[in-house]
Scaffold this motif. Structure first.
Motif, short mmCIF file in Angstrom:
data_model
loop_
_atom_site.label_atom_id
_atom_site.label_comp_id
_atom_site.label_asym_id
_atom_site.label_seq_id
_atom_site.Cartn_x
_atom_site.Cartn_y
_atom_site.Cartn_z
N PRO A 26 0.83 -1.20 0.00
CA PRO A 26 0.00 0.00 0.00
C PRO A 26 0.86 1.26 0.00
N ASP A 27 0.40 2.26 -0.73
CA ASP A 27 1.08 3.56 -0.77
C ASP A 27 0.50 4.39 0.38
N LEU A 28 1.26 4.47 1.46
CA LEU A 28 0.74 5.04 2.70
C LEU A 28 1.13 6.50 2.87
N GLY A 29 0.29 7.22 3.61
CA GLY A 29 0.58 8.60 3.95
C GLY A 29 1.55 8.70 5.11
N ALA A 30 1.75 9.92 5.60
CA ALA A 30 2.78 10.19 6.60
C ALA A 30 2.55 9.48 7.92
N LEU A 31 1.30 9.14 8.22
CA LEU A 31 0.97 8.44 9.48
C LEU A 31 0.41 7.05 9.21
N PHE A 32 1.00 6.38 8.22
CA PHE A 32 0.63 5.00 7.88
C PHE A 32 -0.78 4.89 7.33
N GLU A 33 -1.42 6.00 6.99
CA GLU A 33 -2.82 5.92 6.56
C GLU A 33 -2.93 5.48 5.10
N PHE A 34 -3.98 4.69 4.83
CA PHE A 34 -4.29 4.33 3.46
C PHE A 34 -4.68 5.59 2.68
N GLN A 35 -4.43 5.54 1.37
CA GLN A 35 -4.83 6.63 0.50
C GLN A 35 -5.71 6.05 -0.61
N GLU A 36 -6.63 6.87 -1.10
CA GLU A 36 -7.58 6.40 -2.10
C GLU A 36 -6.90 6.20 -3.46
N ARG A 37 -7.25 5.12 -4.11
CA ARG A 37 -6.78 4.87 -5.47
C ARG A 37 -7.31 5.94 -6.42
N THR A 38 -8.59 6.23 -6.29
CA THR A 38 -9.22 7.30 -7.06
C THR A 38 -9.82 8.27 -6.06
N PRO A 39 -9.29 9.48 -5.95
CA PRO A 39 -9.77 10.42 -4.93
C PRO A 39 -11.29 10.61 -4.99
N GLY A 40 -11.90 10.56 -3.78
CA GLY A 40 -13.32 10.79 -3.66
C GLY A 40 -14.19 9.56 -3.73
N THR A 41 -13.59 8.38 -4.01
CA THR A 41 -14.41 7.19 -4.16
C THR A 41 -14.70 6.48 -2.85
N GLN A 42 -13.88 6.70 -1.82
CA GLN A 42 -14.19 6.12 -0.50
C GLN A 42 -13.75 7.08 0.60
N PRO A 43 -14.57 8.09 0.86
CA PRO A 43 -14.25 9.03 1.94
C PRO A 43 -14.07 8.29 3.26
N GLY A 44 -13.09 8.72 4.03
CA GLY A 44 -12.83 8.11 5.33
C GLY A 44 -11.78 7.02 5.31
N LEU A 45 -11.34 6.63 4.11
CA LEU A 45 -10.31 5.58 4.04
C LEU A 45 -9.05 5.99 4.77
N GLU A 46 -8.74 7.29 4.75
CA GLU A 46 -7.52 7.79 5.39
C GLU A 46 -7.56 7.67 6.90
N ARG A 47 -8.69 7.27 7.46
CA ARG A 47 -8.80 7.07 8.91
C ARG A 47 -8.38 5.67 9.34
N ILE A 48 -7.91 4.89 8.38
CA ILE A 48 -7.42 3.54 8.67
C ILE A 48 -5.90 3.54 8.47
N HIS A 49 -5.17 3.12 9.49
CA HIS A 49 -3.71 3.21 9.52
C HIS A 49 -3.10 1.81 9.50
N CYS A 50 -2.19 1.60 8.56
CA CYS A 50 -1.60 0.28 8.33
C CYS A 50 -0.30 0.15 9.13
N PHE A 51 -0.43 -0.26 10.39
CA PHE A 51 0.73 -0.38 11.27
C PHE A 51 1.15 -1.85 11.35
N CYS A 52 1.50 -2.40 10.18
CA CYS A 52 1.93 -3.79 10.10
C CYS A 52 2.95 -3.91 8.96
N TYR A 53 3.43 -5.10 8.71
CA TYR A 53 4.57 -5.30 7.81
C TYR A 53 4.41 -4.67 6.43
N PRO A 54 3.24 -4.72 5.80
CA PRO A 54 3.14 -4.12 4.46
C PRO A 54 3.44 -2.62 4.40
N ALA A 55 3.65 -1.99 5.54
CA ALA A 55 4.05 -0.57 5.56
C ALA A 55 5.53 -0.39 5.28
#
Length: 496
Positions: free
Chosen positions: A394-423
């Motif tokens: 996953p292409d994560l933001g500064a605080l491990f947060e997921f980012q949308e593949r297409t902006p606007g298609t799933q609001p709130g996705l950035e509230r989920i933080h990937c704090f595991c190995y795929p980071a």
């Protein structure tokens, strides 16, 4: 007291260590006072942070969050004291990490494994200890959970994760035979090595009856392999530990089928463990992030020496190098394993081919999987630098947060933080491995505190305006008679 007794004092014991730890916590002001406003949603309490996973990453994050006044709840599907792989599917005799690493201690000496060990067994035993026994590490984590008061809800299985457009994340959670929906402002996935997938199963095993084989990460009673001829595909740490366990429990033989012509000798990952990379991976250019992680992947991490010797000391262990598996077929009650070296006739095969990021293996993430931006949408590696694991990360933001593949298609996705190995590609190995888990936990906890304050800025400004605790009550001084004092100064010829 004899000189010998004075030289080797008796261990102080865990009660004394826990008293020392309580004093450390008091000194550090831990846990900090809660400061976030309480919220409800349709009559249901809203959690500030829910963490999926109560292994070492989840526990470390709990301590870091409480240091900044946030009280998370940790959900784990395992029964109490069996979180993570240590007492279930892991089979190594010892950890490979050096015993001196502080792991999840968060800079608190009394919370470290070293302090826990010495309190029970003494300094002399610590000096003699080579590597940390696996089950002893699990015992330490059980103690860690208890003394830090982590709010862990065991036997809670997350069935679905649904980001909302109103600043919340909804989770369907099953416990005690019932399913209900939980709400949280931020969700953290502390789900370990296979956090966004599961066991990587090579194509040659597809369609083979599971009575003939297992992945090294499966829950398997290795005693059932007694008297059987076993093959192990791979030569990493888990392959060696699976082979060693099978041999120790009476396997007639173990054949290790190794694609490489030689075993890797140097742990390049260990060579990357410097503070500059620990704290700075996210700030590197995409080219350098990819180059470093791909180099480590391509070089491969060698199996620990102890694990390799654990296998090699058995006369019925056979190392086959340059022996790539091409095809596997069941013939009667045997497996015929076709390799570049010939056909092995075996009773059982253990596939130790690691883990893959594969959202299909995580049905609880079905709602978010199509919307998560991956590195293969961010970066195209140079020819010869292709890497399936990195591309799927996953292409994560500064605080491990997921980012949308297409902006606007799933609001709130950035509230989920990937704090595991795929980071690892975005942030380095600070979200699961022992060496830097405290660094990752601090980074995420402090960042979440900042986000919460920004989101609740109106509330906090109102709190600031309403704050009225006096520092002074007006009795600390007496107001002077300024006119009299001025005359006094003039009469004393102060200005002459």
């Amino acid at each position: 007291m004899s000189l010998s007794a004075a030289s080797h004092p008796q261990p102080a014991g865990l009660p004394a260590l826990e008293e020392r730890l309580r004093d450390d916590f008091t000194t550090l002001g831990w846990p900090a006072k809660s400061w976030l406003p309480a919220r409800t949603h349709h009559g249901e309490a809203v959690h500030d942070v829910l963490v999926i996973g109560a292994g070492q990453a989840g526990l470390a994050l709990n301590v870091a969050l409480r240091q900044v006044g946030i009280r998370p709840v940790l959900l784990d599907r395992s029964p109490r004291d069996f979180e993570g792989p240590w007492a279930t599917t892991a089979r190594m005799e010892t950890l490979r990490s050096p015993k001196e690493l502080t792991g999840p201690a968060l800079g608190i000496p009394a919370l470290s494994f070293r302090a826990w060990f010495i309190a029970q067994f003494g300094l002399e035993a610590w000096t003699a200890l080579d590597k940390i026994p696996r089950l002893q590490w699990m015992d330490y984590l059980r103690w860690y959970r208890r003394v830090t008061g982590a709010d862990v809800r065991n036997a809670h299985e997350v069935l679905a994760v649904r980001p909302q457009a109103d600043g919340l994340v909804a989770l369907d959670v099953r416990a005690d035979g019932h399913t209900r929906t939980w709400f949280t402002r931020r969700l953290v996935l502390a789900t370990g090595r296979d956090g966004l997938g599961g066991a990587q199963v090579p194509a040659f095993m597809h369609g083979i009856d599971r009575r003939f084989w297992a992945h090294s990460s499966d829950a398997l009673d290795y005693a059932t392999l007694a008297g059987r001829h076993v093959g192990v595909v791979g030569a990493g740490a888990s392959a060696m530990d699976s082979a060693g366990t099978a041999l120790e429990l009476g396997a007639a033989s173990v054949d290790l089928l190794v694609r490489r012509s030689d075993l890797p000798r140097i742990n390049k990952s260990k060579g990357s463990g410097v503070p500059g990379l620990t704290h700075g991976q996210y700030l590197l250019s995409d080219d350098w992030k990819w180059r470093i992680r791909h180099y480590i992947n391509a070089q491969q991490v060698p199996p620990p020496q102890g694990s390799t010797l654990r296998v090699a000391r058995h006369a019925n262990a056979h190392f086959h190098l340059g022996c790539a598996v091409q095809r596997v077929e069941p013939v009667g009650d045997k497996l015929h394993v076709h390799t570049t070296q010939g056909v092995f006739v075996l009773d059982f095969l253990i596939v130790s081919t690691g883990f893959a990021i594969d959202w299909r293996l995580r049905p609880e993430f079905a709602d978010i999987a199509p919307h998560v931006r991956l590195w293969n949408q961010r970066y195209q590696p140079a020819t010869g630098q292709e890497d399936a694991e990195l591309s799927a990360s996953p292409d994560l933001g500064a605080l491990f947060e997921f980012q949308e593949r297409t902006p606007g298609t799933q609001p709130g996705l950035e509230r989920i933080h990937c704090f595991c190995y795929p980071a690892a590609l975005s942030h380095g190995t600070i979200s699961g491995d022992i060496p830097a888990i405290s660094d990752g936990a601090r980074k995420l906890a402090q960042g979440l505190a900042a986000l919460f304050y920004r989101e609740d800025i109106e509330h906090h400004f109102a709190q600031l305006q309403a704050y009225a605790e006096p520092e002074l009550d007006g009795t600390e001084w007496t107001a002077a008679d300024s006119a009299a004092r001025i005359r006094q100064l003039h009469d004393g010829n102060v200005f002459s």
